[in-house]
Design a protein around this motif. Structure first.
Motif, mmCIF file in Angstrom:
data_model
loop_
_atom_site.group_PDB
_atom_site.id
_atom_site.type_symbol
_atom_site.label_atom_id
_atom_site.label_comp_id
_atom_site.label_asym_id
_atom_site.label_seq_id
_atom_site.Cartn_x
_atom_site.Cartn_y
_atom_site.Cartn_z
ATOM 1 N N PHE A 106 0.801 -1.191 -0.145
ATOM 2 C CA PHE A 106 0.087 -0.079 -0.146
ATOM 3 C C PHE A 106 1.002 1.098 0.007
ATOM 4 C CE2 PHE A 106 -2.444 3.187 2.210
ATOM 5 C CZ PHE A 106 -3.508 3.345 1.383
ATOM 6 N N TYR B 230 3.958 1.555 -1.006
ATOM 7 C CA TYR B 230 4.539 1.835 -2.186
ATOM 8 C C TYR B 230 3.905 2.331 -3.446
ATOM 9 C CZ TYR B 230 8.267 1.032 -5.867
ATOM 10 O OH TYR B 230 9.256 1.353 -6.576
ATOM 11 N N GLU B 231 2.670 1.968 -3.529
ATOM 12 C CA GLU B 231 1.755 2.204 -4.435
ATOM 13 C C GLU B 231 1.058 3.479 -4.390
ATOM 14 O OE1 GLU B 231 -0.893 -1.287 -4.703
ATOM 15 O OE2 GLU B 231 0.807 -2.565 -5.057
ATOM 16 N N ASN B 232 0.896 4.142 -3.158
ATOM 17 C CA ASN B 232 0.280 5.077 -2.781
ATOM 18 C C ASN B 232 1.335 6.394 -2.444
ATOM 19 O OD1 ASN B 232 -1.363 7.023 -1.510
ATOM 20 N ND2 ASN B 232 -3.118 5.732 -1.434
ATOM 21 N N LYS C 174 0.918 9.281 -1.465
ATOM 22 C CA LYS C 174 0.443 10.066 -0.199
ATOM 23 C C LYS C 174 0.763 9.375 0.888
ATOM 24 C CE LYS C 174 -1.851 13.158 1.916
ATOM 25 N NZ LYS C 174 -2.957 13.183 2.553
ATOM 26 N N ALA C 175 0.428 7.866 0.855
ATOM 27 C CA ALA C 175 0.910 7.127 1.919
ATOM 28 C C ALA C 175 2.452 6.995 2.327
ATOM 29 C CB ALA C 175 0.240 5.726 1.868
ATOM 30 N N ARG C 176 3.038 7.064 1.260
ATOM 31 C CA ARG C 176 4.570 6.775 1.407
ATOM 32 C C ARG C 176 4.996 8.066 2.080
ATOM 33 N NH1 ARG C 176 7.523 5.095 -4.122
ATOM 34 N NH2 ARG C 176 9.616 4.362 -2.999
ATOM 35 N N LEU D 152 -7.108 6.518 4.356
ATOM 36 C CA LEU D 152 -5.854 7.175 4.584
ATOM 37 C C LEU D 152 -5.784 7.462 6.003
ATOM 38 C CD1 LEU D 152 -4.654 8.994 1.476
ATOM 39 C CD2 LEU D 152 -3.624 6.941 2.282
#
Ligand SMILES: [Zn+2]
Length: 456
Positions: free
Chosen positions: A249, A251-253, A255-257, A375
């Motif tokens: 998650f 890695y793909e996002n 904002k999350a990173r 998120l």
């Protein structure tokens, strides 16, 4: 079987090949109201071949017939061959391992008749029904499963594991005029039948809570200091924080990173959070994950600082980190993805009494009826709650919904209890279309300042 698996692995032309074979025996008995709703026993057997061609991607083939493993390895290879990936896929290295483990149960539930399991569920259902004439509907469930898992890969790993699971659940609906309230309790373990015997108290508690909630007033919306019980704290750390720690998650996002940058600090340095699949007898325990990586303790937050995340071999290689033992599949129909095992807020030093005694007006929120996270934003409904008045637990209130921003909430944790507890409840975690994966959660009581509580 082992020879056939080795033959198929040798036969495969892929860069990496993995075969997982699962045999799962389950029984389930459910009483609803006065009726027996379900009583069944089932055996499910099948497997999956997963192939990686580095510059093309993964290919997967699942099967129920174990006789044509070679064909299935070919099929997975062909699937991988038609793929394309923006950059070659690498896997973080994991020491190949050969390990065959078996488990022993004090009272093996596979030796217990369906009639005896039915009698047990019926007894708990009677406790629910008999508690009060305000109870208008019930559900009492017994379920067990015994899984034998084989995992082998082209790097030389061969693992056999056994995973027992036994669960009981009690659910009650109480009614007074138009006022309808519900409560539930459940208990699960990787131990034997003995674990779920003599649990009338659990059913009684569910019924009693549903009836008590009939007299509870709705909470007044506002901002309060909140003491959260072990169950709600465990669910909170799993749902609101744990899923953000899953590296696929992250890695793909983008904002999350950004949100989950290593070294980020939360609050006063009190908070310690980990995920650990190696602790015996918990619901999320797995000696090896579904890629053969041994389980271990992975610290996610240490002394208030973000220090780790959860990986499969692929996400670990992508991010230049180590495989953490968190590649898990709900069953043989799926490839493993990054999942939690047993996730916990570590024990602290404050007693429950001391946590409550400074609060003039606040809320003691217990249990969880799930919730939503998007998120960094979350909202959770507590199962039941009490007002805290002048340092003491006061009247029960209902409809307590905690909402907020994860990071602000973590900042606002100002006391962590010394009463850590693993929640041995049933249920499981969902991600993608893989549900329910057994996971463990644990926490002590925690106190959070300035929580936004929805309500009337
Ligand atoms: Zn989850």
């Amino acid at each position: 079987m082992r020879d056939r698996i080795q033959e198929a692995l040798k036969h495969s032309k892929a860069d990496y090949t993995e075969i997982r074979i699962e045999e799962k025996e389950t029984t389930r008995v459910v009483f609803r109201g006065k009726e027996l709703e379900v009583a069944n026993a089932n055996i499910d057997k099948g497997g999956i071949v997963r192939c990686l061609i580095r510059d093309k991607g993964w290919g997967v083939a699942t099967f129920n017939n174990l006789d044509d493993l070679l064909n299935k390895a070919d099929q997975a290879y062909q699937c991988a061959q038609v793929g394309s990936v923006p950059e070659p896929i690498e896997l973080a290295s994991v020491e190949p391992v050969e390990n065959i483990t078996t488990v022993e149960m004090k009272r093996d539930f596979r030796d217990i008749s369906l009639a005896e399991k039915k009698a047990l569920a019926e007894r708990y259902n009677q406790v629910l029904l008999g508690h009060s004439d305000k109870i208008i509907d019930t559900q009492a469930a017994y379920a067990d499963s015994f899984t034998h898992l084989i995992l082998a890969n082209s790097e030389g790993t061969y693992i056999e594991q056994e995973k027992p699971s036994v669960v009981i659940g009690a659910f009650a609906i109480a009614r007074d005029g138009n006022n309808v309230q519900q409560a539930h309790e459940s208990l699960s373990s990787t131990q034997g039948f003995e674990y779920v015997l003599d649990k009338d108290e659990l059913a009684r508690k569910a019924a009693q809570k549903a009836v008590e909630l009939l007299d509870a007033e709705p909470v007044k919306a506002g901002q309060y200091p909140v003491v959260v019980d072990q169950t709600l704290a465990g669910v909170f750390i799993h749902e609101a924080f744990g899923h953000l720690s899953e590296a696929d998650f992250v890695y793909e996002n983008p904002k999350a990173r950004e949100m989950m940058t290593m070294g980020r600090r939360f609050g006063k340095g009190l908070l310690n959070v980990y995920d650990d699949g190696s602790i015996p007898n918990l619901r999320g325990t797995t000696l090896y994950d579904d890629e053969g990586t041994p389980a271990r303790r992975n610290w996610l937050i240490r002394d208030g600082e973000l220090v780790g995340r959860l990986h499969s071999r692929q996400t670990a290689a992508k991010m230049g980190e180590k495989a953490s033992g968190n590649a898990r599949a709900v069953n043989y129909r799926f490839a493993p993805i990054v999942r939690m095992t047993n996730t916990a807020i570590d024990n602290g030093t404050t007693s429950f009494e001391n946590m409550v005694k400074d609060i003039e007006l606040g809320i003691y929120a217990c249990d969880a009826y799930g919730g939503e996270t998007l998120l960094e934003n979350f909202s959770f409904s507590s199962g039941y709650a009490y007002m805290i008045r002048n340092g003491k637990i006061a009247e029960m209130v209902k409809d307590v919904i905690l909402a907020g921003n994860l990071f602000t909430t973590l900042e606002n944790i100002d006391a962590i209890g010394n009463d850590f507890k693993w929640l041995n409840t049933g249920g499981g975690c969902g991600k993608g279309n893989q549900y329910p994966l057994p996971v463990g959660m644990g926490a002590p009581h925690i106190r959070i300042q300035n929580v936004v509580i929805g309500g009337e």
